[in-house]
Motif scaffolding. Structure first.
Motif, PDB file in Angstrom:
ATOM      1  N   HIS A 119      14.062  -1.296   3.252  1.00 51.30           N
ATOM      2  CA  HIS A 119      15.153  -1.214   2.273  1.00 51.30           C
ATOM      3  C   HIS A 119      15.150  -2.455   1.383  1.00 51.30           C
ATOM      4  N   LEU A 123      22.038   1.064   8.403  1.00 53.98           N
ATOM      5  CA  LEU A 123      20.901   1.973   8.632  1.00 53.98           C
ATOM      6  C   LEU A 123      20.705   2.245  10.119  1.00 53.98           C
ATOM      7  N   ALA A 156      17.735   8.032   7.244  1.00 46.67           N
ATOM      8  CA  ALA A 156      17.922   7.285   8.504  1.00 46.67           C
ATOM      9  C   ALA A 156      18.463   8.223   9.595  1.00 46.67           C
TER      10      ALA A 156
END
Ligand SMILES: Cc1cc2nc3c(=O)[nH]c(=O)nc-3n(C[C@H](O)[C@H](O)[C@H](O)COP(=O)(O)O)c2cc1C
Length: 190
Positions: free
Chosen positions: A162, A19, A180
């Motif tokens: 997440h 991410l 992201a």
């Protein structure tokens, strides 16, 4: 335009790392130069409690691989903080960074703190956890965002919480990776 990311996960191909990579890619697409600091891989020590940062304001006396990056926060355009949840809290690697960030806060005579980081910076947060309930660690997440972002006067462009799933790690969740990337593009919008 410099975006600086601090990664509190030891997993190079883990969720936090994926991410952060997408956020930094988004930032680079808007012309930023990006640096990722993998806290697990640098020679970094915890705060030594010397309190020299109370008088030599904004400076941490501890000298190690983290030192140049602590300084760089002051000149960066934006900062990304990414961290897994370990044992109900932020990872140990990240806690070492948070403690060292004490040097970026100056005491005010009337009590409270003032940020020694110049105003006008952006901030993004990534947290990855195993538990399905995304609200479970909100206290730790608020703490992390407060100490490393809003408390230093940075404007949050967004955050990702997440939930780890072995069926679909972050890097295989296209919507999340796209989100992201978009966060990364916003890091340059001051
Ligand atoms: C030592 C350790 C402790 C963990 N503790 C928790 C926990 O308390 N709560 C939770 O939801 N997940 C916990 N997890 C799971 C991780 O938060 C999760 O797998 C996360 O996606 C890892 O992020 P990463 O892939 O970026 O390293 C733990 C994992 C490890 C290795």
């Amino acid at each position: 335009m410099q975006i600086l990311a601090f990664n509190g996960s030891p997993r190079k191909k883990g969720n936090t790392s994926s991410l952060i990579a997408a956020i930094l890619e988004g930032a680079r697409s808007k012309g930023a130069v990006t640096t990722e600091v993998r806290l697990h891989d640098i020679d970094m020590k915890g705060c030594m409690g010397c309190l020299s940062c109370r008088t030599d304001i904004g400076k941490c006396k501890q000298k190690d691989d983290l030192s140049p990056y602590l300084e760089k926060i002051k000149s960066a355009t934006g900062v990304v903080i990414g961290c897994p949840i370990y044992m109900y809290r932020i990872s140990g690697q990240m806690k070492l960074l948070v403690d060292r960030m004490y040097s970026l806060y100056a005491n005010l005579p009337q009590g409270g703190y003032k940020s020694m980081v110049p105003a006008g910076k952006t901030y993004a947060l990534v947290v990855s956890q195993g538990a399905d309930n995304a609200d479970l660690y909100q206290k730790s997440i608020r703490y992390l965002a407060g100490m490393t972002g809003s408390g230093l006067g940075m404007k949050e462009v967004g955050r990702i919480v997440h939930v780890d799933s072995h069926q679909q790690p972050a890097q295989r969740n296209k919507n999340l990776m796209d989100f992201a990337f978009t966060l990364g593009t916003k890091m340059l919008e001051i």
